[in-house]
Design a protein around this motif. Structure first.
Motif, PDB file in Angstrom:
ATOM      1  N   ARG A  14       0.812  -1.213   0.000  1.00  0.00           N
ATOM      2  CA  ARG A  14       0.000   0.000   0.000  1.00  0.00           C
ATOM      3  C   ARG A  14       0.848   1.267   0.000  1.00  0.00           C
ATOM      4  NH1 ARG A  14      -4.528  -1.878   4.500  1.00  0.00           N
ATOM      5  NH2 ARG A  14      -5.301  -3.676   3.340  1.00  0.00           N
ATOM      6  N   ARG A  15       1.985   1.207  -0.632  1.00  0.00           N
ATOM      7  CA  ARG A  15       2.849   2.376  -0.740  1.00  0.00           C
ATOM      8  C   ARG A  15       2.829   2.893  -2.164  1.00  0.00           C
ATOM      9  NH1 ARG A  15       8.407   1.838   2.704  1.00  0.00           N
ATOM     10  NH2 ARG A  15       7.466   1.740   4.768  1.00  0.00           N
ATOM     11  N   PHE A  16       2.630   4.185  -2.313  1.00  0.00           N
ATOM     12  CA  PHE A  16       2.527   4.759  -3.652  1.00  0.00           C
ATOM     13  C   PHE A  16       3.810   4.546  -4.445  1.00  0.00           C
ATOM     14  CE2 PHE A  16       3.276   8.310  -6.570  1.00  0.00           C
ATOM     15  CZ  PHE A  16       2.176   8.172  -7.396  1.00  0.00           C
ATOM     16  N   ARG A  17       4.962   4.665  -3.758  1.00  0.00           N
ATOM     17  CA  ARG A  17       6.226   4.569  -4.495  1.00  0.00           C
ATOM     18  C   ARG A  17       6.433   3.180  -5.087  1.00  0.00           C
ATOM     19  NH1 ARG A  17      10.574   5.157   0.439  1.00  0.00           N
ATOM     20  NH2 ARG A  17      10.170   3.180   1.494  1.00  0.00           N
TER      21      ARG A  17
ATOM     22  N   LEU B 274       4.362   1.707  -6.791  1.00  0.00           N
ATOM     23  CA  LEU B 274       3.797   1.740  -8.141  1.00  0.00           C
ATOM     24  C   LEU B 274       4.893   1.997  -9.175  1.00  0.00           C
ATOM     25  CD1 LEU B 274       0.480   3.732  -7.555  1.00  0.00           C
ATOM     26  CD2 LEU B 274       0.788   1.253  -7.808  1.00  0.00           C
TER      27      LEU B 274
END
Length: 300
Positions: free
Chosen positions: A120-123, A125
């Motif tokens: 659940r970490r944007f980075r 992606l």
């Protein structure tokens, strides 16, 4: 017998990183041995032999308790076994059409997706984007991989993701390696009707049966036995990084055992997926050490 297996696994884990690398190597050597057997048996046949050998060996060693189980216990292990069997079958169909290294690379998108979804970490992606770039390179290069083989490999990856998600609940309901042994038996029983329909039962050839048993030993029994001993003794982050090397190890094993070579663009694509997987693992927060009772059969 169970105590003997656990004690042996503990002794083997004295150098956990070395033992884990051996585990990864045996899985991928097993894949190349399986493909080499295609000259004498169908992919479905080889998958059935692998499942049967693993079920027989692990069942004999662990002798899992089957009585007094709840419907929930059986439901989880049945789903786990179905995912395991389908993952094996689809992967073996994939390597019939595309190089082993590429099949493992594409299959690895499954566990990579699970890792990103759970982080659940944007980075993370960004790491997904790197993996997607690697896969895209395969589609825009000359001499495109067989699309059916690619589809089978992606299906195996999706099933690997399901296998990972089912491993925890199954391991909490079935102690030790009992769940894995029972899951192999369920998977073997589930594939047997397909063998009847396809007329794929192996010929009465000692070579086919012995090599099929060796595939089960190398691809399932040995790696699981090793990982059972090392997973409590190695940091999860290190475990994940080492497991991320599987596509490269698969390509190396296939080169040595089968003479399979990869084009430069395929090597770049593999590098993107491996780097993305390592990146996700390194960016993850520290978590409790993985529980070996959750099941291990790393790869198809």
């Amino acid at each position: 017998m169970k105590q003997w297996v656990r004690a042996g696994a503990a002794r083997l884990s004295g150098a956990p990183i070395v033992m884990l690398l051996i585990s990864i190597a045996t899985v991928q050597i097993g894949s190349s041995i399986a493909k080499d057997l295609y000259s004498a048996a169908q992919p479905l046949t080889v998958a059935w032999l692998r499942l049967g050998a693993a079920a027989l060996i692990l069942g004999a060693v662990t002798r899992p308790r089957l009585t007094g189980r709840s419907a929930s216990d059986w439901g989880w292990v049945a789903g786990y076994g179905a995912c395991m069997a389908a993952m094996n079958v689809t992967f073996y169909f994939a390597i019939e059409r595309i190089p082993v290294g590429m099949a493992v690379t594409l299959e690895f998108l499954g566990p990579l997706g699970v890792s990103v979804a759970l982080s659940r970490r944007f980075r993370d992606l960004l790491w997904v984007g790197l993996a997607a770039l690697g896969v895209a390179l395969l589609g825009f290069s000359p001499g495109v991989l067989d699309p059916v083989g690619v589809a089978w490999a992606l299906a195996a990856g999706a099933l690997w993701a399901g296998y990972i998600l089912l491993a925890g609940p199954t391991g909490r309901r079935w102690a030790g390696v009992d769940g894995v042994a029972v899951a192999f038996g369920i998977g073997f029983a589930g594939v047997t009707p397909l063998m009847l329909v396809a007329g794929a039962f192996p010929a009465p050839s000692p070579h086919v049966w012995l090599v099929g048993a060796a595939v089960g030993l190398f691809s399932s029994v040995v790696p699981y036995g090793i990982e059972m001993g090392v997973m409590r003794r190695i940091e999860p982050r290190i475990f994940g990084i080492l497991m991320s090397l599987e596509p490269a190890v698969a390509a190396l094993a296939a080169l040595i055992l089968l003479g399979e070579t990869l084009r430069p663009v395929e090597l770049v694509a593999m590098g993107c997926v491996v780097a993305a997987s390592i990146g996700v693992v390194r960016s993850a927060r520290r978590q409790p050490v993985a529980d070996p009772e959750a099941g291990a059969d790393d790869d198809a």
